[in-house]
Design a protein around this motif. Structure first.
Motif, short mmCIF file in Angstrom:
data_model
loop_
_atom_site.label_atom_id
_atom_site.label_comp_id
_atom_site.label_asym_id
_atom_site.label_seq_id
_atom_site.Cartn_x
_atom_site.Cartn_y
_atom_site.Cartn_z
N PRO A 185 0.87 -1.19 0.00
CA PRO A 185 0.00 0.00 0.00
C PRO A 185 0.90 1.23 0.00
O PRO A 185 1.62 1.49 0.97
N SER A 219 -2.22 7.11 -0.46
CA SER A 219 -3.65 7.38 -0.38
C SER A 219 -4.02 8.34 -1.52
O SER A 219 -3.44 9.41 -1.64
N ASN A 220 -4.94 7.92 -2.37
CA ASN A 220 -5.39 8.76 -3.49
C ASN A 220 -6.74 9.40 -3.15
O ASN A 220 -7.67 8.71 -2.70
N GLY A 246 -2.70 11.39 -5.23
CA GLY A 246 -2.16 11.59 -3.88
C GLY A 246 -1.05 12.61 -3.86
O GLY A 246 -0.86 13.38 -4.82
N ASP A 273 2.66 10.08 1.47
CA ASP A 273 1.44 10.19 2.26
C ASP A 273 1.52 11.33 3.27
O ASP A 273 2.55 11.55 3.90
N ASP A 274 0.41 12.06 3.40
CA ASP A 274 0.23 13.08 4.42
C ASP A 274 1.10 14.31 4.18
O ASP A 274 1.32 15.09 5.12
N TYR A 332 -0.94 16.30 -0.73
CA TYR A 332 -2.10 15.46 -0.39
C TYR A 332 -3.15 16.29 0.36
O TYR A 332 -4.35 16.23 0.05
N LYS A 339 -7.05 17.12 -0.57
CA LYS A 339 -8.09 16.65 0.35
C LYS A 339 -9.07 17.76 0.72
O LYS A 339 -10.22 17.48 1.11
N ASP A 366 -10.55 7.86 0.98
CA ASP A 366 -9.49 7.75 -0.02
C ASP A 366 -9.46 6.35 -0.62
O ASP A 366 -10.02 5.39 -0.07
N LEU A 408 -6.71 3.45 -1.88
CA LEU A 408 -5.31 3.09 -1.75
C LEU A 408 -4.71 2.74 -3.11
O LEU A 408 -5.29 1.97 -3.88
N TYR A 424 -1.76 0.84 -4.83
CA TYR A 424 -0.82 -0.23 -4.51
C TYR A 424 0.27 -0.34 -5.56
O TYR A 424 0.04 -0.14 -6.76
#
Length: 358
Positions: free
Chosen positions: A138, A141-142, A290, A294-295, A299, A303, A311, A313, A315
């Motif tokens: 993973p 996050s999209n 994304g 992440d974060d 992103y 958001k 979101d 995921l 991969y």
């Protein structure tokens, strides 16, 4: 069942590949843009697998077969990476588990027979990673948002900053246009100019400086599955976005904004106007993608448009086919005392393959 490997070396090869892609019932537009201008291919890397039975193509997967610069004991080795964007195997939804299992078994056997050390795949967002024979990671996050039928409800769902930026854009007299006309080459050129200026400004890697021909080919191959969105200040295009479409889902693919116009808030204006257009034509989802990780700030910016939506995921698949050679390459390049990454420790935070890390 028979696994077939074909190279894409010229326009005829590419046409044959595209004809095979079109055999599937549901096609992610990304499979049609694995290369832009075929004349720019000079490394013989691009190709694809098909799993066939009685002349029927059951599964198709494009990839790049890259020669590894360093030799191990005098032997030349390769690694595999999927083309940029969402990829992995393409197959119809009713494809049986047996075919998928057999596909990966035959792919791994082909890798071993052709000196492939490892594989890195960017999977699509439709769960086409099922029965993958490597390590499924993973990765990001999209942001995927639902286009509400009620425009006011959508407006209220935005973060306050988005609403304020949109109001500022309106007060600055910005104008929105969108086209799906694949013959409008002036629009493609306009998009390309803003995109290239943006890539130059941010110091993007050379691989992201796509040619004008690349974008012309994208719209030609996806005549019914693309849109070009523009924001204008007076007669100057200041923000652009290329959208790829699968049924009722829009994918924000590439775009750019002129730095001199950031204060006019064209980005927020563009996203909201795209949603307003989508609502009118019946599209239901908008995938913004994304961040770089992440974060991060990118992103969180995306958001703000869909703070209440879940979101999706993204991969990636990471597979070491020849552990001995993989470790030797890592030690050769990085000087690791304990070279190589055990399968259980491969993660989105680990650069893969290690011997290609910057």
């Amino acid at each position: 069942m028979n696994l077939v490997y074909r190279k894409i070396k010229n326009k005829e090869d590419l046409s044959e590949y595209l004809s095979k892609v079109n055999l599937f019932k549901e096609i992610y537009p990304f499979y049609k843009i694995i290369v832009g201008n075929i004349d720019e291919l000079n490394d013989n890397q691009l190709g694809y697998f098909t799993l066939e039975e009685n002349g029927n193509i059951l599964i198709l997967m494009p990839f790049r077969l890259r020669e590894i610069e360093h030799k191990v004991e005098g032997e030349t080795y390769y690694d595999v990476i999927s083309p940029y964007g969402y990829s992995g195997p393409l197959y119809n939804t009713n494809t049986s588990r047996a075919y998928l299992l057999d596909f990966w078994t035959q792919v791994d056997l082909w890798y071993k027979e052709h000196n492939v050390v490892c594989e890195f795949i960017r999977f699509s967002l439709n769960n086409n990673y099922q029965f993958y024979s490597g390590k499924l990671v993973p990765t990001l996050s999209n942001v995927k948002g639902y286009i509400m039928a009620d425009e006011k409800a959508q407006w209220d769902a935005f973060k306050p900053k988005v609403r304020n930026n949109y109001r500022k854009a309106v007060s600055n007299g910005l104008r929105f246009e969108i086209t799906q006309d694949s013959t409008n080459l002036e629009a493609v050129e306009c998009f390309h100019n803003v995109y290239i200026e943006t890539m130059t400004r941010i110091g993007a890697a050379s691989e992201y400086f796509y040619s004008l021909e690349y974008f012309k080919n994208i719209v030609q191959r996806n005549k019914d599955n693309f849109a070009l969105a523009f924001v204008y200040k007076d007669d100057i295009a200041i923000s652009v976005e290329l959208i790829l479409i699968l049924r009722t889902t829009m994918y924000s693919y590439l775009g750019g904004t002129l730095a001199d116009y950031f204060n006019f808030r064209p980005n927020d204006f563009l996203k909201i106007e795209v949603m307003n257009w989508a609502r009118k034509v019946g599209h239901e989802y908008y995938v913004l993608g994304g961040g770089r990780k992440d974060d991060d700030n990118l992103y969180h910016y995306k958001k703000t448009f869909f703070p209440n939506d879940g979101d999706v995921l993204f991969y990636t698949g990471r597979k070491v086919v020849n552990t001995k050679v993989y470790k030797a390459l890592d030690k050769m390049v990085n000087g690791s005392k304990e070279a190589g990454t055990p399968k259980s420790k491969i993660s989105s935070k680990t650069y893969f393959p290690l011997y290609r890390q910057p």
